[in-house]
Design an enzyme around this catalytic site. Structure first.
Site, PDB file in Angstrom:
ATOM      1  N   ASP A   1       2.782  14.192  15.542  1.00 14.68           N
ATOM      2  CA  ASP A   1       3.171  13.966  14.143  1.00 14.68           C
ATOM      3  C   ASP A   1       1.950  14.035  13.231  1.00 14.68           C
ATOM      4  OD1 ASP A   1       4.991  13.609  12.131  1.00 14.68           O
ATOM      5  OD2 ASP A   1       5.101  11.444  12.320  1.00 14.68           O
TER       6      ASP A   1
ATOM      7  N   GLY B   1       7.382   4.210   3.900  1.00 18.97           N
ATOM      8  CA  GLY B   1       7.883   5.440   4.495  1.00 18.97           C
ATOM      9  C   GLY B   1       9.142   5.157   5.274  1.00 18.97           C
TER      10      GLY B   1
ATOM     11  N   LEU C   1       0.825  -1.221   0.000  1.00 22.50           N
ATOM     12  CA  LEU C   1       0.000   0.000   0.000  1.00 22.50           C
ATOM     13  C   LEU C   1       0.850   1.258   0.000  1.00 22.50           C
ATOM     14  CD1 LEU C   1      -2.680  -1.043   2.638  1.00 22.50           C
ATOM     15  CD2 LEU C   1      -2.920  -1.042   0.146  1.00 22.50           C
TER      16      LEU C   1
ATOM     17  N   VAL D   1       3.798  -0.742   4.321  1.00 20.88           N
ATOM     18  CA  VAL D   1       2.450  -1.094   4.753  1.00 20.88           C
ATOM     19  C   VAL D   1       1.836  -1.978   3.680  1.00 20.88           C
ATOM     20  CG1 VAL D   1       0.160  -0.260   5.369  1.00 20.88           C
ATOM     21  CG2 VAL D   1       2.185   1.053   6.026  1.00 20.88           C
TER      22      VAL D   1
ATOM     23  N   GLY E   1       9.148   1.795   7.200  1.00 16.35           N
ATOM     24  CA  GLY E   1       9.120   0.538   6.477  1.00 16.35           C
ATOM     25  C   GLY E   1       7.982   0.516   5.476  1.00 16.35           C
TER      26      GLY E   1
ATOM     27  N   LYS F   1       1.499  -2.857   9.115  1.00 19.76           N
ATOM     28  CA  LYS F   1       2.629  -1.919   9.150  1.00 19.76           C
ATOM     29  C   LYS F   1       3.864  -2.694   9.588  1.00 19.76           C
ATOM     30  CE  LYS F   1       4.087   2.392  11.380  1.00 19.76           C
ATOM     31  NZ  LYS F   1       3.672   3.457  12.336  1.00 19.76           N
TER      32      LYS F   1
END
Length: 836
Positions: free
Chosen positions: A641, A525, A522, A530, A528, A544
């Site tokens: 974040d 980042g 999917l 997803v 790692g 994730k």
């Protein structure tokens, strides 16, 4: 008498040198004589005269103001050195910066002309840019306009926030030029640039030949490079931002930098190596975090056409399956440049595709957007001239109709490459697989026959103990008990229990994701990848999977588990479980059909689906989620974040806040926390957090304000650049607000005269959220009241923080800082890059 005069002259010269070392600017009424220097305000960079090691020639340049070693990042007269110490740097009355020798001959000039009746000044800035600024008068030296700047004329180095633009008329092959040698900064044999405006990649040339290429940019990494953790703390590779104008023909590039507390830049060495260098304050030396080429297989076309290079094998070169060396004798001698040829003639009617995993895709790809993986394959199948294809979820479809060259094995990493071969070649491969499979099965049958009595005896007992063992392994991996103390993670004595969290077997996750197949990827980042998965009961999940090279360690993993496992709200993503197996760390979430907000907001087509009512609804949902975190949940949580990529959208485009790896829990009476380890995403951090490490509810409000302005404008904070004044998106909003010109700020796809008043009110709320001082910002409950008009009269906003773009070396250098949008990796950032 004469010795006394000589002493006075020497004293004045010494004092003059000291004075020039203490200032950062030069006017037309001043001269900078060798060995004088200018030093930036925060003493980060020096500009002046220098000699390279083991050289008597003199140059004018910029270097890091470090006392132990001189790292030069820009040279003015690199091809025309001074041969003595008679050099002078002056700024003419016309605004032209010049390097002169003792004969008053011009060795270098900025070649600009000052507009009439204006005043100019040259200044070295804290982020390494030498700027000639223009002012209306000599008495007023504020709000100057850049007439010339060194950032637009790079030599061999790229600094954070150095932006330069390439057009069809630009010399694409000479963005950077190496030194000739360590003692000679004149133009060397290597140059760095690109050869494409469409499928962007970085190339190093050795004269007229390609020496190394990065492979295409996919919005996260260059897919032909080996990015990895180099084991020197929390600094990671940060490539930069690359955007292309909608009109085409213009390519804008920015390296956005990593953690602000580190001095970091890219440099092209005289040996043709591009490296990211950073200052190691402990060792008092410059270290390399990443470089390329770093092995023989990085050299362009090392194995010739249809040859594949693997640095972990001997010999490193081999022909692709179905091919053989063109010159076998040369190959035996270790010269592989002649490449390979097919063993059998081509016949389009009897060909299939061989999958090669984890590969550096060949050069000269033909790029087609808008196709999925199956359509990409069909495109190649129906075109007999198509020799291979590859599909990357961010790049889309790549095909090749010319000889495949510069292929290498990149494991781990890389991309699946599908090479066209005769069915007979593919069949041989299948028969070998069948033989291996049958042999393995027979061996297993024999082995199972000898131990079946043991399995029968212990089957029931093993089944009953399987889950406790898994839980025990989970505890051992974390170094914690099942009841984990908040005190270690959050500094609080309360206990956070994990009894409600499902611990999933690693083999179940592998099965659900089809062994983490590329088709189920999917996104990726700094943490790692997803993956989409489907459990045996049909439930769709998002996995994730933290990379071993991720900046997020066990602390951040456990932090996210502990925080989100106890949260239940319609606007927060639901954590279903976790999996820890050896070095594997995974979080299992509910699957979000429409991925993240940035996939819609910054896509030229998908953004049209986000009409104003939908954007307002998404904004309100984000606020409700934050209100729950800040006030309504049993754990008072600061997210730290908040950004578009961390807002997931379900099938109805309803928002859900995700990624709690950086979140922190507050005690019941606690209003503010602090840390020496600033973690998050530049561009969304509040000033007090980014610069002093203080965080509170108002930190999240600031992040929300930036996100809200992005939702209204449709402009990405990281790629936005108001050239004339170097304004960030926040600064640009403030400028238009003061000019009463907000209609030009609103995304054209939602611009509507009947709605503009409401939208402008929302911009007003957004500006209240990004005010520089935390005490001036509203809390999230007040923001909601403003949005739903429970509060009708809005206060006048004060100037926001981070109005100008922040550089990695500019922390605290100005009353207004700037920022970049990045994907967080603990203390570091990896820039999110999107074509526009």
């Amino acid at each position: 008498m004469q010795p006394v005069c000589t002493f006075i002259v020497m004293l004045l010269f010494h004092l003059g040198s000291e004075f020039s070392s203490a200032v950062d600017s030069l006017t037309s009424a001043q001269l900078l004589k060798d060995p004088g220097t200018l030093v930036s305000n925060k003493k980060i960079f020096s500009f002046g005269f220098f000699s390279p090691p083991n050289s008597t020639n003199r140059y004018v340049g910029i270097w890091y103001n470090q006392p132990f070693t001189k790292e030069v990042i820009w040279v003015a007269n690199k091809n025309n050195p001074l041969t003595d110490h008679s050099g002078v740097l002056k700024l003419s009355v016309t605004g032209n910066l010049q390097v002169l020798n003792g004969k008053n001959e011009t060795l270098w000039s900025s070649n600009v002309t000052l507009p009439k009746a204006r005043f100019s000044m040259a200044r070295i800035l804290d982020y390494g840019d030498l700027v000639v600024e223009v002012f209306e008068s000599n008495t007023t030296r504020q709000n100057g306009t850049a007439l010339w700047q060194s950032f637009q004329h790079p030599t061999d180095s790229v600094l954070p926030n150095m932006r330069f633009t390439l057009t069809k008329k630009s010399d694409l092959r000479n963005v950077l030029q190496s030194w000739t040698s360590p003692t000679d900064p004149s133009n060397g044999r290597f140059a760095l640039g690109t050869n494409s405006f469409s499928l962007f990649q970085i190339i190093i040339w050795d004269g007229d030949s390609i020496y190394w290429r990065s492979g295409p940019w996919n919005g996260n990494i260059f897919i032909g490079t080996r990015y990895h953790n180099t084991g020197y703390g929390n600094i990671f590779i940060n490539t930069g931002t690359f955007t292309q104008d909608d009109t085409g023909g213009v390519l804008s590039l920015v390296f956005t930098g990593a953690n602000e507390s580190f001095l970091s830049h890219y440099a092209l060495s005289y040996q043709g190596i591009i490296a990211q260098r950073w200052w190691d304050g402990t060792k008092k030396s410059w270290s390399v975090s990443w470089n390329a080429p770093d092995n023989e297989c990085d050299i362009y076309a090392k194995c010739g056409v249809f040859g594949s290079c693997n640095p972990k094998t001997s010999p490193i070169c081999s022909c692709l399956k179905g091919f053989e060396p063109k010159d076998k004798e040369e190959w035996k001698r270790g010269n592989w440049t002649s490449g390979c040829v097919r063993r059998k003639p081509r016949d389009c009617t009897s060909e299939g595709f061989l999958r090669l995993g984890t590969m550096k895709v060949p050069d000269n790809a033909e790029w087609t957007v808008g196709l999925n993986k199956d359509q990409c394959r069909d495109k190649c199948v129906t075109n007999c001239t198509c020799l291979a294809y590859a599909y990357d979820t961010a790049i889309a479809c790549m095909t090749w109709s010319v000889n495949l060259v510069d292929i290498a094995v990149l494991a781990p990493g890389g991309t699946d490459l599908f090479v066209r071969l005769a069915y007979s070649e593919l069949g041989n491969n299948n028969r070998v697989k069948i033989i291996i499979i049958v042999s393995v099965i027979l061996g297993l049958v024999i082995l199972l026959a000898t131990i079946i009595w043991f399995l029968w005896k212990w089957r029931a007992q093993k089944k009953s103990k399987e889950l406790p063992k898994r839980n025990k392994r989970f505890e051992n991996q974390q170094g914690r008990k099942k009841s984990i103390s908040d005190q270690h993670v959050f500094g609080d004595k309360s206990q956070v229990m994990l009894e409600d969290l499902q611990v999933t077997k690693f083999e179940d996750v592998v099965k659900a994701t089809n062994d983490f197949h590329e088709d189920n990827l999917l996104g990726r980042g700094g943490f790692g990848q997803v993956y989409k998965g489907t459990l045996e009961d049909g439930q769709e999940i998002a996995v994730k999977r933290l990379s071993r090279a991720s900046g997020q360690g066990i602390e951040e993993f456990m932090n996210e588990v502990l925080v989100i496992s106890k949260l239940q709200h319609r606007n927060l993503v639901k954590l279903l479980g976790c999996c820890v197996d050896g070095e594997e760390k995974m979080l299992i979430y509910e699957y979000m059909l429409n991925k993240s907000l940035d996939a819609y907001l910054f896509d030229s087509q998908k953004r049209k689906l986000l009409h104003w009512q939908k954007r307002f609804s998404i904004t309100e949902g984000i606020c409700r989620g934050l209100l729950y975190l800040h006030r309504d949940s049993r754990l008072r949580i600061i997210h730290r974040d908040l950004k578009p990529s961390n807002i997931l959208l379900d099938e109805n485009l309803n928002p859900k806040i995700s990624d709690f790896g950086m979140a922190r829990i507050f005690g019941g009476s606690q209003d503010q926390g602090s840390t020496q380890r600033v973690a998050g995403t530049y561009g969304y951090m509040s000033p007090e957090y980014a610069m002093e490490g203080h965080f509170s509810e108002k930190s999240d409000v600031f992040s929300f304000g930036v996100l809200f302005l992005e939702i209204i404008s449709g402009k990405r904070n990281s790629s936005f650049w108001f050239q004339e004044e170097s304004l960030s998106l926040i600064g640009y909003t403030w400028k238009l607000w003061n000019e009463d010109n907000m209609n030009s700020f609103i995304d054209p796809s939602i611009c509507n005269p009947d709605l503009n008043e409401e939208i402008i009110r929302c911009i007003h709320v957004g500006l209240l959220c990004v005010q520089e001082l935390a005490k001036d910002r509203p809390n999230i409950s007040t923001v909601i009241s403003m949005l739903v008009r429970d509060i009708t009269d809005l206060p006048k906003p004060k100037p926001p923080g981070f109005m100008q773009r922040q550089t990695a070396n500019d922390k605290g250098s100005s009353s207004v800082l700037t920022s970049e949008n990045t994907s967080s990796m603990n203390d570091v950032t990896v820039t999110s890059i999107t074509p526009r």
